[in-house]
Design a protein around this motif. Structure first.
Motif, PDB file in Angstrom:
ATOM      1  N   LYS A  48       0.808  -1.223   0.000  1.00  0.00           N
ATOM      2  CA  LYS A  48       0.000   0.000   0.000  1.00  0.00           C
ATOM      3  C   LYS A  48       0.842   1.274   0.000  1.00  0.00           C
ATOM      4  O   LYS A  48       0.320   2.361  -0.188  1.00  0.00           O
ATOM      5  N   PRO A  55      -2.168   2.657  11.697  1.00  0.00           N
ATOM      6  CA  PRO A  55      -2.558   1.294  12.079  1.00  0.00           C
ATOM      7  C   PRO A  55      -3.621   0.670  11.164  1.00  0.00           C
ATOM      8  O   PRO A  55      -4.287   1.357  10.393  1.00  0.00           O
ATOM      9  N   LEU A  56      -3.751  -0.658  11.285  1.00  0.00           N
ATOM     10  CA  LEU A  56      -4.671  -1.421  10.434  1.00  0.00           C
ATOM     11  C   LEU A  56      -5.858  -1.952  11.237  1.00  0.00           C
ATOM     12  O   LEU A  56      -5.755  -2.159  12.437  1.00  0.00           O
ATOM     13  N   ILE A  57      -6.951  -2.200  10.528  1.00  0.00           N
ATOM     14  CA  ILE A  57      -8.120  -2.814  11.159  1.00  0.00           C
ATOM     15  C   ILE A  57      -8.000  -4.331  11.041  1.00  0.00           C
ATOM     16  O   ILE A  57      -7.590  -4.836   9.992  1.00  0.00           O
ATOM     17  N   LEU A 107       0.296   1.572  18.994  1.00  0.00           N
ATOM     18  CA  LEU A 107      -0.756   2.099  19.874  1.00  0.00           C
ATOM     19  C   LEU A 107      -1.307   0.973  20.766  1.00  0.00           C
ATOM     20  O   LEU A 107      -1.270  -0.194  20.384  1.00  0.00           O
ATOM     21  N   VAL A 110      -6.390  -1.834  19.524  1.00  0.00           N
ATOM     22  CA  VAL A 110      -6.478  -2.445  18.192  1.00  0.00           C
ATOM     23  C   VAL A 110      -7.876  -2.176  17.619  1.00  0.00           C
ATOM     24  O   VAL A 110      -8.876  -2.226  18.337  1.00  0.00           O
ATOM     25  N   ALA A 111      -7.908  -1.864  16.324  1.00  0.00           N
ATOM     26  CA  ALA A 111      -9.176  -1.610  15.632  1.00  0.00           C
ATOM     27  C   ALA A 111      -9.735  -2.944  15.148  1.00  0.00           C
ATOM     28  O   ALA A 111      -9.056  -3.689  14.440  1.00  0.00           O
ATOM     29  N   PRO A 134      -6.460  -3.145   5.576  1.00  0.00           N
ATOM     30  CA  PRO A 134      -6.816  -1.762   5.231  1.00  0.00           C
ATOM     31  C   PRO A 134      -7.428  -1.774   3.830  1.00  0.00           C
ATOM     32  O   PRO A 134      -7.480  -2.831   3.189  1.00  0.00           O
ATOM     33  N   SER A 135      -7.885  -0.655   3.360  1.00  0.00           N
ATOM     34  CA  SER A 135      -8.458  -0.609   2.023  1.00  0.00           C
ATOM     35  C   SER A 135      -7.390  -0.978   0.984  1.00  0.00           C
ATOM     36  O   SER A 135      -6.217  -0.646   1.148  1.00  0.00           O
ATOM     37  N   GLU A 172     -16.163   3.474   3.823  1.00  0.00           N
ATOM     38  CA  GLU A 172     -15.501   2.808   4.942  1.00  0.00           C
ATOM     39  C   GLU A 172     -16.365   2.741   6.207  1.00  0.00           C
ATOM     40  O   GLU A 172     -17.328   3.490   6.366  1.00  0.00           O
ATOM     41  N   ILE A 175     -15.134   4.423  12.688  1.00  0.00           N
ATOM     42  CA  ILE A 175     -14.198   3.969  13.724  1.00  0.00           C
ATOM     43  C   ILE A 175     -14.533   4.655  15.045  1.00  0.00           C
ATOM     44  O   ILE A 175     -14.567   5.880  15.133  1.00  0.00           O
ATOM     45  N   ARG A 187     -13.204   8.213  12.877  1.00  0.00           N
ATOM     46  CA  ARG A 187     -13.411   8.352  11.431  1.00  0.00           C
ATOM     47  C   ARG A 187     -14.907   8.217  11.187  1.00  0.00           C
ATOM     48  O   ARG A 187     -15.477   7.180  11.530  1.00  0.00           O
ATOM     49  N   ILE A 214      -4.130   9.264  14.732  1.00  0.00           N
ATOM     50  CA  ILE A 214      -4.252   7.874  15.149  1.00  0.00           C
ATOM     51  C   ILE A 214      -5.148   7.122  14.170  1.00  0.00           C
ATOM     52  O   ILE A 214      -5.251   5.932  14.198  1.00  0.00           O
ATOM     53  N   SER A 215      -5.774   7.819  13.283  1.00  0.00           N
ATOM     54  CA  SER A 215      -6.593   7.170  12.271  1.00  0.00           C
ATOM     55  C   SER A 215      -6.240   7.819  10.938  1.00  0.00           C
ATOM     56  O   SER A 215      -6.218   9.039  10.849  1.00  0.00           O
ATOM     57  N   SER A 216      -5.948   7.001   9.898  1.00  0.00           N
ATOM     58  CA  SER A 216      -5.521   7.651   8.648  1.00  0.00           C
ATOM     59  C   SER A 216      -6.666   8.444   8.036  1.00  0.00           C
ATOM     60  O   SER A 216      -6.463   9.350   7.246  1.00  0.00           O
TER      61      SER A 216
HETATM   62  P1  AMP Z   1      -8.419   1.793   5.913  1.00  0.00           P
HETATM   63  O1  AMP Z   1      -9.014   0.446   6.063  1.00  0.00           O
HETATM   64  O2  AMP Z   1      -7.488   1.968   4.765  1.00  0.00           O
HETATM   65  O3  AMP Z   1      -9.471   2.847   5.920  1.00  0.00           O
HETATM   66  O4  AMP Z   1      -7.541   2.025   7.188  1.00  0.00           O
HETATM   67  C1  AMP Z   1      -7.903   1.633   8.468  1.00  0.00           C
HETATM   68  C2  AMP Z   1      -8.294   2.792   9.309  1.00  0.00           C
HETATM   69  O5  AMP Z   1      -8.366   2.430  10.684  1.00  0.00           O
HETATM   70  C3  AMP Z   1      -7.280   3.897   9.250  1.00  0.00           C
HETATM   71  O6  AMP Z   1      -7.948   5.134   9.244  1.00  0.00           O
HETATM   72  C4  AMP Z   1      -6.477   3.658  10.508  1.00  0.00           C
HETATM   73  O7  AMP Z   1      -5.694   4.736  10.870  1.00  0.00           O
HETATM   74  C5  AMP Z   1      -7.582   3.304  11.468  1.00  0.00           C
HETATM   75  N1  AMP Z   1      -7.100   2.600  12.658  1.00  0.00           N
HETATM   76  C6  AMP Z   1      -6.648   1.353  12.707  1.00  0.00           C
HETATM   77  N2  AMP Z   1      -6.225   1.033  13.946  1.00  0.00           N
HETATM   78  C7  AMP Z   1      -6.424   2.109  14.700  1.00  0.00           C
HETATM   79  C8  AMP Z   1      -6.147   2.405  16.068  1.00  0.00           C
HETATM   80  N3  AMP Z   1      -5.608   1.513  16.895  1.00  0.00           N
HETATM   81  N4  AMP Z   1      -6.457   3.637  16.499  1.00  0.00           N
HETATM   82  C9  AMP Z   1      -7.011   4.525  15.664  1.00  0.00           C
HETATM   83  N5  AMP Z   1      -7.272   4.318  14.363  1.00  0.00           N
HETATM   84  C10 AMP Z   1      -6.982   3.117  13.878  1.00  0.00           C
END
Ligand code: AMP
Ligand code: MG
Length: 320
Positions: A48, A55-57, A107, A110-111, A134-135, A172, A175, A187, A214-216
């Motif tokens: 990516k 971080p990742l979900i 962090l 965990v998401a 992630p996406s 998306e 969050i 988010r 902390i969240s993209s």
């Molecule tokens: P995406 O699936 O590409 O939208 O990316 C996953 C989203 O979850 C991103 O915005 C990350 O920054 C956010 N995310 C994942 N883990 C965390 C976390 N522990 N704290 C805050 N945001 C998170």
């Protein structure tokens, strides 16, 4: 090579062999790998070109398994999970040692999400690890809502795209973290703040840009086409200031009479915000493929899922 297919067994075999593949979800397509293996997770970031600070979900198929990876689940989180899972809600929960630090960018939370897409649920049931996903787009670019979008963006970088058809929601997940018993949205996404408030009794939104997001989804520029995008409440006014040729329009309900139709995308002719969310990324991909000089996008009503649509459009407009 990159292949699109519907074979869950192939997906399982690749994932069990530490490969990264694309998977469908009801929100957007994900770039998935074994969340418990730091090398695999590192590959996801590399493919990516995503900074390791984002971080990742992780995705699971059953709430029962979540207890395995978190220290505790606040009562309010349980209530939201019961109501919205499987679905487009991502919860930030205190991780335990089983989740590698690279997943959460160091962090403590965990998401986690339980998606509702039937193909992905079937896939997750056959795996004995959660999927970090992630996406499935290069960092900062428009999220993919079809297997073809993924193929176009990541051709040659992954071997397999599990095709689950066009994403039903197309936007998306929302969050949500917790400040004691208050849900905080980091988010905005497919589930509206109002819907969360209805279940939790209260909700806060904190998706402003910080030095280290902390969240993209908090980054000022994200979800952006290559074509410069301008966001407006009034397309006609903005059109007076630019050349009409080379201009594409991303309209909410109505076509613009002075621009050729092929350079326009309407999100929902009937003004339905769910339909608009579903069409948003598809329309952006389409307009971007025309290689125009600019895209003028119209803000949608800022209510319900419209808040998340406008949020994405604002970040798409912020490309430097
Ligand atoms: P995406 O699936 O590409 O939208 O990316 C996953 C989203 O979850 C991103 O915005 C990350 O920054 C956010 N995310 C994942 N883990 C965390 C976390 N522990 N704290 C805050 N945001 C998170
Ligand atoms: Mg993304």
């Amino acid at each position: 090579m990159t292949y699109i297919g519907k074979d869950i067994e192939t997906a399982v075999a690749l994932l069990e062999n530490n490969k990264v593949i694309a998977i469908p979800t009801e929100t957007v397509y994900g770039l998935a790998g074994n969340a418990l293996n730091p090398c695999v997770v590192n590959k996801i970031y590399e493919i990516k070109k995503r900074p390791l600070t984002n971080p990742l979900i992780i995705h699971l198929h059953d709430t029962i398994h979540i207890n395995k990876y978190v220290k505790n689940i606040p009562a309010i989180a349980k209530k939201l999970a019961e109501h919205f899972w499987p679905g487009a809600l991502t919860l930030l929960l205190p991780k335990n040692h089983l989740i590698p630090d690279i997943v959460t960018a160091g962090l403590p939370h965990v998401a986690i999400r339980i998606p509702s897409h039937p193909t992905t649920i079937k896939l997750l049931r056959q795996l004995d690890f959660p999927l970090a996903a992630p996406s499935a787009n290069p960092f900062g670019y428009i999220s993919p809502t079809t297997a073809e979008h993924v193929k176009k963006q990541l051709f040659g970088k992954i071997f397999y795209i599990l095709d689950g058809g066009p994403c039903t929601l197309g936007l998306e997940s929302t969050i949500v973290g917790f400040d004691n018993d208050t849900p905080v949205i980091y988010r905005v996404g497919s589930i509206s703040p109002e819907a969360i408030k209805k279940i939790a009794g209260k909700v806060e939104i904190n998706n402003k840009h910080t030095a280290r997001p902390i969240s993209s989804g908090m980054l000022p520029s994200h979800y952006a086409p290559h074509t410069p995008l301008y966001l407006t409440n009034n397309v006609d006014e903005l059109l007076k200031t630019v050349s009409r040729s080379g201009t594409g329009i991303l309209a909410f309900k109505n076509l613009c009479p002075v621009i050729v139709e092929k350079n326009q995308e309407v999100l929902s002719a009937s003004g339905n915000l769910d339909e608009a969310a579903h069409n948003l990324y598809k329309a952006l991909h389409q307009l971007d493929s025309l290689k125009l000089d600019r895209i003028i996008a119209e803000r949608v009503p800022n209510v319900g899922i419209g808040i998340a649509i406008n949020d994405r459009l604002e970040r798409a407009a912020n490309k430097k």
